[in-house]
Design a protein around this motif. Structure first.
Motif, PDB file in Angstrom:
ATOM      1  N   SER A  15       0.742  -1.010   0.001  1.00 29.28           N
ATOM      2  CA  SER A  15       0.061  -0.003   0.119  1.00 29.28           C
ATOM      3  C   SER A  15       0.938   1.185  -0.119  1.00 29.28           C
ATOM      4  O   SER A  15       0.561   2.353  -0.582  1.00 29.28           O
ATOM      5  CB  SER A  15      -0.776  -0.122   1.057  1.00 29.28           C
ATOM      6  OG  SER A  15      -0.291   0.304   2.480  1.00 29.28           O
ATOM      7  N   LEU A  18       2.275   1.617  -3.539  1.00 30.61           N
ATOM      8  CA  LEU A  18       1.151   2.173  -4.556  1.00 30.61           C
ATOM      9  C   LEU A  18       0.792   3.702  -4.229  1.00 30.61           C
ATOM     10  O   LEU A  18       0.595   4.490  -5.042  1.00 30.61           O
ATOM     11  CB  LEU A  18      -0.232   1.105  -4.239  1.00 30.61           C
ATOM     12  CG  LEU A  18      -0.393  -0.085  -4.645  1.00 30.61           C
ATOM     13  CD1 LEU A  18      -1.402  -0.926  -4.543  1.00 30.61           C
ATOM     14  CD2 LEU A  18      -0.118  -0.024  -6.258  1.00 30.61           C
ATOM     15  N   PHE A  21       4.063   5.876  -5.199  1.00 36.10           N
ATOM     16  CA  PHE A  21       4.802   5.681  -6.669  1.00 36.10           C
ATOM     17  C   PHE A  21       3.656   5.422  -7.869  1.00 36.10           C
ATOM     18  O   PHE A  21       4.012   5.695  -8.949  1.00 36.10           O
ATOM     19  CB  PHE A  21       5.640   4.341  -6.767  1.00 36.10           C
ATOM     20  CG  PHE A  21       6.986   4.594  -6.095  1.00 36.10           C
ATOM     21  CD1 PHE A  21       7.821   5.582  -6.345  1.00 36.10           C
ATOM     22  CD2 PHE A  21       7.061   3.754  -4.936  1.00 36.10           C
ATOM     23  CE1 PHE A  21       9.002   5.753  -5.587  1.00 36.10           C
ATOM     24  CE2 PHE A  21       8.192   3.992  -3.935  1.00 36.10           C
ATOM     25  CZ  PHE A  21       9.264   4.876  -4.353  1.00 36.10           C
ATOM     26  N   PHE A  22       2.271   5.385  -7.173  1.00 36.08           N
ATOM     27  CA  PHE A  22       1.160   5.671  -8.240  1.00 36.08           C
ATOM     28  C   PHE A  22       0.377   6.734  -7.898  1.00 36.08           C
ATOM     29  O   PHE A  22      -0.101   7.710  -8.785  1.00 36.08           O
ATOM     30  CB  PHE A  22       0.540   4.180  -8.272  1.00 36.08           C
ATOM     31  CG  PHE A  22      -0.646   4.296  -9.331  1.00 36.08           C
ATOM     32  CD1 PHE A  22      -0.450   4.324 -10.492  1.00 36.08           C
ATOM     33  CD2 PHE A  22      -2.011   4.279  -8.517  1.00 36.08           C
ATOM     34  CE1 PHE A  22      -1.870   4.397 -11.319  1.00 36.08           C
ATOM     35  CE2 PHE A  22      -3.195   4.337  -9.187  1.00 36.08           C
ATOM     36  CZ  PHE A  22      -3.101   4.307 -10.839  1.00 36.08           C
ATOM     37  N   ALA A  23      -0.457   6.522  -6.617  1.00 40.75           N
ATOM     38  CA  ALA A  23      -1.289   7.512  -6.460  1.00 40.75           C
ATOM     39  C   ALA A  23      -0.837   8.985  -6.253  1.00 40.75           C
ATOM     40  O   ALA A  23      -1.471   9.930  -6.903  1.00 40.75           O
ATOM     41  CB  ALA A  23      -2.008   7.179  -5.235  1.00 40.75           C
ATOM     42  N   PRO A  25       2.089  10.513  -7.706  1.00 41.61           N
ATOM     43  CA  PRO A  25       2.154  10.924  -9.052  1.00 41.61           C
ATOM     44  C   PRO A  25       0.775  11.194  -9.870  1.00 41.61           C
ATOM     45  O   PRO A  25       1.051  12.130 -10.579  1.00 41.61           O
ATOM     46  CB  PRO A  25       2.949   9.916  -9.753  1.00 41.61           C
ATOM     47  CG  PRO A  25       3.888   9.341  -8.637  1.00 41.61           C
ATOM     48  CD  PRO A  25       2.605   9.363  -7.429  1.00 41.61           C
ATOM     49  N   MET A  26      -0.325  10.583  -9.556  1.00 43.86           N
ATOM     50  CA  MET A  26      -1.362  10.720 -10.442  1.00 43.86           C
ATOM     51  C   MET A  26      -1.819  11.915  -9.823  1.00 43.86           C
ATOM     52  O   MET A  26      -2.358  12.705 -10.787  1.00 43.86           O
ATOM     53  CB  MET A  26      -2.156   9.629 -10.262  1.00 43.86           C
ATOM     54  CG  MET A  26      -2.029   8.330 -10.898  1.00 43.86           C
ATOM     55  SD  MET A  26      -1.946   8.406 -12.700  1.00 43.86           S
ATOM     56  CE  MET A  26      -3.668   8.429 -13.059  1.00 43.86           C
ATOM     57  N   PHE A  35      -7.136   8.707  -6.645  1.00 42.54           N
ATOM     58  CA  PHE A  35      -6.207   7.368  -6.253  1.00 42.54           C
ATOM     59  C   PHE A  35      -5.675   7.589  -4.689  1.00 42.54           C
ATOM     60  O   PHE A  35      -5.726   6.961  -3.854  1.00 42.54           O
ATOM     61  CB  PHE A  35      -5.249   7.097  -7.163  1.00 42.54           C
ATOM     62  CG  PHE A  35      -5.825   6.656  -8.458  1.00 42.54           C
ATOM     63  CD1 PHE A  35      -6.584   5.438  -8.781  1.00 42.54           C
ATOM     64  CD2 PHE A  35      -5.518   7.749  -9.575  1.00 42.54           C
ATOM     65  CE1 PHE A  35      -6.866   4.960  -9.986  1.00 42.54           C
ATOM     66  CE2 PHE A  35      -6.246   7.137 -10.887  1.00 42.54           C
ATOM     67  CZ  PHE A  35      -6.848   5.922 -11.013  1.00 42.54           C
TER      68      PHE A  35
END
Length: 92
Positions: A15, A18, A21-23, A25-26, A35
């Protein structure tokens, strides 16, 4: 309880990855904060559960304070809980 903590540590680590490195940047690159809201909430719950279960295990497993501190501090950086899982929970 150690086996549960092992899975909790892995899930909390995923988590965090995520979220960072994902939420995030989004949110900041693509201006899409949805996100962060959902993954951030899941990460917050998992982080809190990780610390609570670590505290319970500190007393039931009779961990010394430095081991407990290392386990708790490792939950802050990404990949830290994977280190703890490998070092202390490998055989759980």
């Amino acid at each position: 309880m150690l086996k549960f903590f092992k899975y909790l540590a892995i899930t909390e680590g995923i988590s965090a990855i995520l979220l960072f490195f994902f939420a995030m940047p989004m949110k900041y690159i693509f201006d899409n904060p949805i996100f962060v809201k959902h993954i951030g909430m899941a990460h917050g719950v998992l982080f809190t559960a990780y610390i609570v279960v670590a505290t319970i295990l500190k007393f039931s497993q009779k961990w010394n304070f430095l081991k407990y501190l290392e386990i708790c501090v490792a939950s802050i950086p990404p990949f830290g809980t994977f280190y703890i899982e490998k070092k202390y929970l490998k055989n759980a």
